[in-house]
Design an enzyme around this catalytic site. Structure first.
Site, PDB file in Angstrom:
ATOM      1  N   ASP A 201       0.835  -1.203   0.000  1.00  0.00           N
ATOM      2  CA  ASP A 201       0.000   0.000   0.000  1.00  0.00           C
ATOM      3  C   ASP A 201       0.872   1.256   0.000  1.00  0.00           C
ATOM      4  O   ASP A 201       1.867   1.333   0.734  1.00  0.00           O
ATOM      5  CB  ASP A 201      -0.877  -0.027   1.261  1.00  0.00           C
ATOM      6  CG  ASP A 201      -1.924   1.060   1.276  1.00  0.00           C
ATOM      7  OD1 ASP A 201      -2.743   1.106   0.352  1.00  0.00           O
ATOM      8  OD2 ASP A 201      -1.929   1.868   2.236  1.00  0.00           O
ATOM      9  N   GLU A 256       1.784  -0.584  -5.062  1.00  0.00           N
ATOM     10  CA  GLU A 256       0.754   0.392  -5.378  1.00  0.00           C
ATOM     11  C   GLU A 256       1.444   1.744  -5.359  1.00  0.00           C
ATOM     12  O   GLU A 256       1.677   2.321  -4.304  1.00  0.00           O
ATOM     13  CB  GLU A 256      -0.385   0.380  -4.346  1.00  0.00           C
ATOM     14  CG  GLU A 256      -1.533   1.270  -4.766  1.00  0.00           C
ATOM     15  CD  GLU A 256      -2.086   2.206  -3.699  1.00  0.00           C
ATOM     16  OE1 GLU A 256      -3.155   2.764  -3.910  1.00  0.00           O
ATOM     17  OE2 GLU A 256      -1.427   2.422  -2.648  1.00  0.00           O
TER      18      GLU A 256
HETATM   19  C1  NOJ Z   1      -4.460   2.901  -0.999  1.00  0.00           C
HETATM   20  C2  NOJ Z   1      -5.601   2.003  -0.675  1.00  0.00           C
HETATM   21  O1  NOJ Z   1      -5.921   1.216  -1.797  1.00  0.00           O
HETATM   22  C3  NOJ Z   1      -6.727   2.896  -0.244  1.00  0.00           C
HETATM   23  O2  NOJ Z   1      -7.951   2.209  -0.152  1.00  0.00           O
HETATM   24  C4  NOJ Z   1      -6.345   3.554   1.049  1.00  0.00           C
HETATM   25  O3  NOJ Z   1      -7.343   4.487   1.410  1.00  0.00           O
HETATM   26  C5  NOJ Z   1      -5.010   4.283   0.928  1.00  0.00           C
HETATM   27  N1  NOJ Z   1      -4.024   3.544   0.209  1.00  0.00           N
HETATM   28  C6  NOJ Z   1      -4.438   4.589   2.292  1.00  0.00           C
HETATM   29  O4  NOJ Z   1      -4.011   3.413   2.916  1.00  0.00           O
END
Ligand code: NOJ
Length: 524
Positions: A201, A256
């Site tokens: 993440d 991500e």
């Molecule tokens: C990316 C995640 O996919 C999202 O859902 C989240 O709100 C943010 N990162 C913060 O962790």
């Protein structure tokens, strides 16, 4: 004979938003037991792996991306025995399991943050986070939270702490060795429990710009703030790669990282870093021939430069569902189906977000009182947030909860009345349904020699009709698959050879209608 490429170079990975997939205990929220019950569906769909959104102990301020204990399951989602059982059953069904890792921030309920608040400024407990004194009676700098409002909140003693997301998600300080050590422990904990990989993440956010400089009024939003994508993050991933390589069985990690252009994304997947990075450039590109061809070429070149696979993605729990992005209604659905055939014909790995295989649209009319995304609250009720992509899956039946919950309990977000025709049961065995299109495409992708194992070269065919993407994939042995996607407003006649294998809308006498993709096979 050359060895088969590792699975993650060509895998189709299905994203399970656990909260909205299957509810086994009947409380209206999905859980791990619900995923476990539905594994036969996923095995039959024909995907290779599942990515599970966070199921760890959490106050659920941001759907579980606010983790209070990285090594335990939240009671909302089940127990450690449930995740062990899910991993074992998935492996028995030939499916790998990727879990979410949230290293940029913890929950404010994490014991570290509780200790930090109880400790004085400058203490080691505070140094694990980003605490600063304020400036002129306000926050230490002008950074905005991705969710809206300032990126700083005040501790009771007046110091400020940084949170790029919600105030319940304090950012960790990756300048501290203790933070590195803790995440290496967490990685090992889950690897030892048998997971096959991690989705990292906010992979571009861990390291902040030196000195936390002002952005000068720069508007933040997912992926476009200069506080992201600092050089220091790469050293972290090099350490994690060494750790993952120490385990047997091709364990992997996917970043991500909302960064652009493609060459910046590719840096996360250099040989000694992570294995994949989501190609959000593909997701963001308008579905038109010229920009799509451009983003495909740029992505393949950039990932090719670092020897990584490209990782295609059309949607996830943070983005508006493709059917709606591509125009909504029948046109949006036709274009989303065409985009799916395009994506699945490209070399590399691909992600499918739950419900894409059913052709679900974004739910745009959720009543304000049910919205749970912190974006809604933090934006002062100006941005509705991402709940419309997170509505629980429709499995069967003619009305909510469509088999999502066992005893008719109301799901945590209401499902639309129009989903009756879109349930898994309604689409199964129905010629032309989106679900059968996905099942068929996934089977062909596994079986056709030009697509199987993902390594067949892509080459564009000369002189495509206007507004048509036209390319071939070819295997080393000479088998070819041709993919054509008509993104214009007129039907086009197929002038290329091959047997029609699959089409996203009926193709008769070789005529490809607008908003349609199809595959043809030329076997060697
Ligand atoms: C990316 C995640 O996919 C999202 O859902 C989240 O709100 C943010 N990162 C913060 O962790």
């Amino acid at each position: 004979m050359t060895p088969a490429p590792p699975w993650w170079r060509h895998a189709v990975i299905y994203q399970v938003y656990v909260r909205s997939f299957g509810d086994a205990d009947g409380d209206g929220t999905g859980d791990l037991a619900g995923v476990r019950q539905r594994l036969p569906y996923l095995a039959e769909l024909g995907v290779d792996a599942l990515w599970l959104n966070p199921f760890y102990r959490s106050p659920m301020v941001d759907g579980g991306y606010d983790v209070a204990d990285y090594c335990d399951v939240d009671p909302l989602f089940g127990t450690l025995a449930d995740i062990d059982g899910l991993i074992a059953d998935a492996h028995a069904a030939g499916l790998r399991i990727i879990v979410d890792l949230v290293p940029n921030h913890t929950s404010s309920a994490h014991p570290w943050f509780v200790e930090a608040l109880a400790s004085p400024p400058g203490s080691p407990a505070r140094e694990r986070y980003v605490f600063r004194d304020g400036r002129d009676g306000g926050p230490p700098n002008d950074w905005a939270s991705v969710f809206g409002g300032p990126a700083w909140s005040q501790a009771p003693d007046g110091q400020w702490y940084l949170h790029l997301f919600d105030a319940g998600q304090p950012d960790l300080n990756w300048a501290q060795p203790v933070v590195h050590a803790e995440f290496e422990r967490i990685l090992r904990y889950w690897l030892d429990r048998g997971v096959d990989g991690f989705r990292v993440d906010v992979a571009h956010g861990l390291v902040k710009a030196e000195g936390l400089p002002d952005l000068g009024g720069y508007q933040s939003g997912l992926g476009d703030a200069t506080y992201f994508d600092q050089e220091g993050v790469h050293e972290i991933y090099r350490a994690w790669r060494r750790l993952l390589d120490g385990y047997p069985g091709d364990r992997m990690a996917v970043a991500e990282a909302w960064v652009s252009p493609a060459a910046r994304i590719a840096r996360y997947t250099r040989q000694d870093e992570l294995h994949q990075a989501f190609n959000f450039e593909f997701l963001k590109t308008p579905l038109a021939a010229e920009p799509m061809r451009g983003v495909i070429d740029e992505s393949l070149n950039a990932s090719g430069e670092v020897g990584a696979p490209t990782t295609w993605v059309l949607g996830n729990h943070d983005t508006v569902r493709p059917v709606t992005r591509y125009g909504d209604g029948p046109t949006g659905l036709a274009r989303a189906r065409a985009a799916a055939l395009l994506m699945l014909a490209l070399p590399g790995s691909a992600y499918i977000y739950q419900g894409e295989e059913l052709g679900l649209a974004e739910v745009l009319d959720l009543p304000e009182e049910v919205l749970q995304d912190p974006v809604w609250r933090r934006s002062g009720h100006t941005r509705r947030g991402r709940d419309g992509a997170r509505v629980p899956m429709p499995w069967d039946g003619d009305g909510p909860p469509y088999g999502f919950s066992p005893n008719g309990a109301a799901p945590w977000l209401p499902q639309p009345a129009e989903w009756e025709a879109l349930t898994v049961a309604a689409q199964t065995g129905q010629t032309g349904s989106t679900l059968e299109l996905y099942r068929h495409a996934l089977r062909l992708r596994r079986e056709h020699p030009a697509l199987a194992l993902g390594e067949g070269q892509l080459h564009w065919l000369p002189d495509p009709p206007p507004d048509v993407l036209l390319f071939a994939r070819s295997s080393a042995a000479g088998a070819e698959l041709i993919c054509a996607v008509n993104l214009g407003s007129h039907p086009v006649q197929a002038t290329w050879p091959g047997n029609l294998l699959i089409a996203s809308a009926p193709v008769s006498a070789g005529v490809l209608p607008p908003d349609t993709a199809a595959w043809w096979s030329i076997t060697a």
